[in-house]
Design a protein around this motif. Structure first.
Motif, PDB file in Angstrom:
ATOM      1  N   ASP A  60       0.837  -1.141  -0.051  1.00  0.00           N
ATOM      2  CA  ASP A  60       0.010  -0.056  -0.087  1.00  0.00           C
ATOM      3  C   ASP A  60       1.066   1.320  -0.104  1.00  0.00           C
ATOM      4  O   ASP A  60       0.362   2.159  -0.750  1.00  0.00           O
ATOM      5  CB  ASP A  60      -1.001  -0.065   1.264  1.00  0.00           C
ATOM      6  CG  ASP A  60      -1.934  -0.897   1.169  1.00  0.00           C
ATOM      7  OD1 ASP A  60      -2.209  -1.512  -0.157  1.00  0.00           O
ATOM      8  OD2 ASP A  60      -2.705  -1.174   2.165  1.00  0.00           O
ATOM      9  N   SER A  61       1.892   1.376   0.954  1.00  0.00           N
ATOM     10  CA  SER A  61       2.689   2.299   0.945  1.00  0.00           C
ATOM     11  C   SER A  61       3.496   2.579  -0.400  1.00  0.00           C
ATOM     12  O   SER A  61       3.659   3.791  -0.806  1.00  0.00           O
ATOM     13  CB  SER A  61       3.669   2.337   2.029  1.00  0.00           C
ATOM     14  OG  SER A  61       4.866   1.286   1.874  1.00  0.00           O
ATOM     15  N   GLU A  62       3.822   1.252  -1.049  1.00  0.00           N
ATOM     16  CA  GLU A  62       4.567   1.848  -2.301  1.00  0.00           C
ATOM     17  C   GLU A  62       3.669   2.094  -3.315  1.00  0.00           C
ATOM     18  O   GLU A  62       3.873   3.112  -4.426  1.00  0.00           O
ATOM     19  CB  GLU A  62       4.927   0.072  -2.853  1.00  0.00           C
ATOM     20  CG  GLU A  62       5.972   0.242  -4.323  1.00  0.00           C
ATOM     21  CD  GLU A  62       6.877   1.146  -4.218  1.00  0.00           C
ATOM     22  OE1 GLU A  62       7.405   1.555  -5.353  1.00  0.00           O
ATOM     23  OE2 GLU A  62       7.502   1.260  -3.194  1.00  0.00           O
ATOM     24  N   ASN A  63       2.396   1.847  -3.418  1.00  0.00           N
ATOM     25  CA  ASN A  63       1.337   2.178  -4.419  1.00  0.00           C
ATOM     26  C   ASN A  63       0.995   3.788  -4.099  1.00  0.00           C
ATOM     27  O   ASN A  63       0.955   4.425  -4.977  1.00  0.00           O
ATOM     28  CB  ASN A  63       0.032   1.508  -4.232  1.00  0.00           C
ATOM     29  CG  ASN A  63       0.013   0.235  -4.853  1.00  0.00           C
ATOM     30  OD1 ASN A  63       0.896  -0.321  -5.495  1.00  0.00           O
ATOM     31  ND2 ASN A  63      -0.793  -0.931  -4.366  1.00  0.00           N
ATOM     32  N   VAL A  64       1.077   4.185  -2.614  1.00  0.00           N
ATOM     33  CA  VAL A  64       0.765   5.595  -2.580  1.00  0.00           C
ATOM     34  C   VAL A  64       1.863   6.565  -3.047  1.00  0.00           C
ATOM     35  O   VAL A  64       1.897   7.557  -3.544  1.00  0.00           O
ATOM     36  CB  VAL A  64       0.695   5.866  -1.119  1.00  0.00           C
ATOM     37  CG1 VAL A  64       0.691   7.431  -0.584  1.00  0.00           C
ATOM     38  CG2 VAL A  64      -0.963   5.312  -0.466  1.00  0.00           C
ATOM     39  N   LYS A  70       3.201  10.098  -9.710  1.00  0.00           N
ATOM     40  CA  LYS A  70       2.652  10.252 -10.980  1.00  0.00           C
ATOM     41  C   LYS A  70       1.873  11.703 -10.832  1.00  0.00           C
ATOM     42  O   LYS A  70       2.089  12.188 -11.985  1.00  0.00           O
ATOM     43  CB  LYS A  70       1.773   9.050 -11.292  1.00  0.00           C
ATOM     44  CG  LYS A  70       0.964   9.205 -12.377  1.00  0.00           C
ATOM     45  CD  LYS A  70       1.474   8.990 -13.749  1.00  0.00           C
ATOM     46  CE  LYS A  70       0.561   8.850 -14.726  1.00  0.00           C
ATOM     47  NZ  LYS A  70       0.756   9.802 -15.804  1.00  0.00           N
ATOM     48  N   PHE A  71       1.345  11.844  -9.846  1.00  0.00           N
ATOM     49  CA  PHE A  71       0.687  13.055  -9.472  1.00  0.00           C
ATOM     50  C   PHE A  71       1.548  14.520  -9.757  1.00  0.00           C
ATOM     51  O   PHE A  71       1.193  15.318 -10.380  1.00  0.00           O
ATOM     52  CB  PHE A  71      -0.003  13.106  -8.092  1.00  0.00           C
ATOM     53  CG  PHE A  71      -0.763  14.497  -8.103  1.00  0.00           C
ATOM     54  CD1 PHE A  71      -2.023  14.659  -8.573  1.00  0.00           C
ATOM     55  CD2 PHE A  71      -0.356  15.437  -7.219  1.00  0.00           C
ATOM     56  CE1 PHE A  71      -2.672  16.116  -8.315  1.00  0.00           C
ATOM     57  CE2 PHE A  71      -1.058  16.558  -6.937  1.00  0.00           C
ATOM     58  CZ  PHE A  71      -2.255  16.748  -7.628  1.00  0.00           C
ATOM     59  N   VAL A  72       2.643  14.193  -9.262  1.00  0.00           N
ATOM     60  CA  VAL A  72       3.719  15.220  -9.263  1.00  0.00           C
ATOM     61  C   VAL A  72       4.151  15.458 -10.440  1.00  0.00           C
ATOM     62  O   VAL A  72       4.394  16.705 -11.248  1.00  0.00           O
ATOM     63  CB  VAL A  72       4.888  14.895  -8.184  1.00  0.00           C
ATOM     64  CG1 VAL A  72       5.996  15.906  -8.420  1.00  0.00           C
ATOM     65  CG2 VAL A  72       4.495  15.286  -6.889  1.00  0.00           C
ATOM     66  N   GLU A  73       4.301  14.312 -11.514  1.00  0.00           N
ATOM     67  CA  GLU A  73       5.131  14.419 -12.883  1.00  0.00           C
ATOM     68  C   GLU A  73       3.899  15.002 -13.617  1.00  0.00           C
ATOM     69  O   GLU A  73       4.173  15.882 -14.519  1.00  0.00           O
ATOM     70  CB  GLU A  73       5.166  12.925 -13.304  1.00  0.00           C
ATOM     71  CG  GLU A  73       6.538  12.347 -12.463  1.00  0.00           C
ATOM     72  CD  GLU A  73       6.999  11.122 -12.896  1.00  0.00           C
ATOM     73  OE1 GLU A  73       6.015  10.375 -13.491  1.00  0.00           O
ATOM     74  OE2 GLU A  73       7.712  10.411 -12.375  1.00  0.00           O
ATOM     75  N   ASP A  74       2.777  14.734 -13.376  1.00  0.00           N
ATOM     76  CA  ASP A  74       1.503  15.103 -14.223  1.00  0.00           C
ATOM     77  C   ASP A  74       1.156  16.594 -14.129  1.00  0.00           C
ATOM     78  O   ASP A  74       1.116  17.452 -14.712  1.00  0.00           O
ATOM     79  CB  ASP A  74       0.129  14.504 -13.945  1.00  0.00           C
ATOM     80  CG  ASP A  74       0.238  13.120 -14.735  1.00  0.00           C
ATOM     81  OD1 ASP A  74       1.134  12.804 -15.384  1.00  0.00           O
ATOM     82  OD2 ASP A  74      -0.856  12.460 -14.285  1.00  0.00           O
ATOM     83  N   ALA A  75       1.528  16.948 -12.741  1.00  0.00           N
ATOM     84  CA  ALA A  75       1.386  18.609 -12.394  1.00  0.00           C
ATOM     85  C   ALA A  75       2.505  19.172 -12.947  1.00  0.00           C
ATOM     86  O   ALA A  75       2.354  20.459 -13.679  1.00  0.00           O
ATOM     87  CB  ALA A  75       1.537  18.550 -10.851  1.00  0.00           C
ATOM     88  N   LYS A  76       3.686  18.755 -13.027  1.00  0.00           N
ATOM     89  CA  LYS A  76       4.845  19.393 -13.912  1.00  0.00           C
ATOM     90  C   LYS A  76       4.528  19.441 -15.475  1.00  0.00           C
ATOM     91  O   LYS A  76       4.955  20.371 -16.056  1.00  0.00           O
ATOM     92  CB  LYS A  76       5.989  18.594 -13.670  1.00  0.00           C
ATOM     93  CG  LYS A  76       6.606  18.793 -12.281  1.00  0.00           C
ATOM     94  CD  LYS A  76       8.102  17.904 -12.608  1.00  0.00           C
ATOM     95  CE  LYS A  76       8.572  18.015 -11.040  1.00  0.00           C
ATOM     96  NZ  LYS A  76       9.749  17.197 -10.629  1.00  0.00           N
ATOM     97  N   LEU A  77       3.995  18.355 -16.002  1.00  0.00           N
ATOM     98  CA  LEU A  77       3.552  18.286 -17.396  1.00  0.00           C
ATOM     99  C   LEU A  77       2.261  19.262 -17.708  1.00  0.00           C
ATOM    100  O   LEU A  77       2.434  20.007 -18.679  1.00  0.00           O
ATOM    101  CB  LEU A  77       3.285  17.056 -17.915  1.00  0.00           C
ATOM    102  CG  LEU A  77       4.472  16.122 -18.112  1.00  0.00           C
ATOM    103  CD1 LEU A  77       4.205  14.788 -18.465  1.00  0.00           C
ATOM    104  CD2 LEU A  77       5.699  16.661 -19.270  1.00  0.00           C
ATOM    105  N   PHE A  78       1.364  19.006 -16.884  1.00  0.00           N
ATOM    106  CA  PHE A  78       0.170  19.803 -17.492  1.00  0.00           C
ATOM    107  C   PHE A  78      -0.007  20.990 -16.658  1.00  0.00           C
ATOM    108  O   PHE A  78      -1.243  21.662 -16.660  1.00  0.00           O
ATOM    109  CB  PHE A  78      -0.958  18.888 -17.399  1.00  0.00           C
ATOM    110  CG  PHE A  78      -0.588  17.569 -18.076  1.00  0.00           C
ATOM    111  CD1 PHE A  78      -0.834  17.576 -19.576  1.00  0.00           C
ATOM    112  CD2 PHE A  78      -0.607  16.270 -17.512  1.00  0.00           C
ATOM    113  CE1 PHE A  78      -0.532  16.607 -20.364  1.00  0.00           C
ATOM    114  CE2 PHE A  78       0.028  15.294 -18.541  1.00  0.00           C
ATOM    115  CZ  PHE A  78      -0.586  15.323 -19.724  1.00  0.00           C
TER     116      PHE A  78
END
Length: 196
Positions: A60-64, A70-78
């Protein structure tokens, strides 16, 4: 005698006891063998349960962690998505102005000032498109391709002359994608079979 004393001291220092080695003289453990086996089985079950819980918590901690990354990378891209939407409107105005300047410049009577304005606008438009490409913003070119509701918005239907029905025949407003994500749908005319 001194010899006897040293032997007793040696026995005491090595942990040996003077006396018979009779197992019946050992103190009885308060739990019987059956109770010890039962307790061992219970402890093994607890260890298995805790190990399984630990593995689940670790997963669970690895999934989080992955989702957060992924959220941080998407925030940087978009993160520049709304800025890009505003800029594509500027690109539209620039393109229409360049087309207008090109239409006003007559080949028989070229106006040098108008010709320079058109050249400047063309260079500016090309530079703007290269900056867009540098940051992952690309203009869609759907003419001749299949209609895709995720990328296109139908504004009209046109007779299918040499085109398969459902094919994009014309574009009234360019669409744009930012890193593969549509930020503005292309306004298109789709070919349909003519009703005769």
């Amino acid at each position: 005698s001194p010899c006897v004393f040293s032997t007793a001291a040696q026995q005491r220092s090595t942990g040996d006891e003077c006396g018979p080695e009779d197992p019946s003289d050992e103190p009885k453990h308060p739990l019987s063998d059956c109770a010890l086996e039962h307790k061992a089985i219970k402890l093994e079950e607890q260890v298995r349960d805790l190990t399984e819980r630990y593995r689940k918590a670790l997963a669970d901690s690895e999934n989080v962690r992955r989702r957060t990354q992924k959220f941080v990378e998407d925030a940087k891209l978009f993160g520049i998505q709304s800025f890009c939407r505003d800029l594509v409107e500027v690109a539209d105005i620039l393109e229409k102005t360049a087309e207008s300047a090109a239409g006003d410049a007559e080949p028989s009577d070229p106006n040098p000032a108008l010709q320079k304005i058109y050249e400047g606008l063309s260079v500016l438009e090309a530079k703007l498109q290269s900056v867009f490409a540098k940051h992952g913003l690309r203009k869609m070119n759907p003419v001749g391709g299949r209609y895709d509701p995720y990328d296109h918005e139908i504004v009209c239907h046109v007779p299918a002359e040499g085109l398969a029905p459902g094919t994009v025949a014309l574009v009234t407003q360019d669409g744009y994608k930012l890193h593969g994500r549509t930020i503005r749908h292309a306004l298109v005319g789709v070919a349909v079979e003519s009703q005769e």
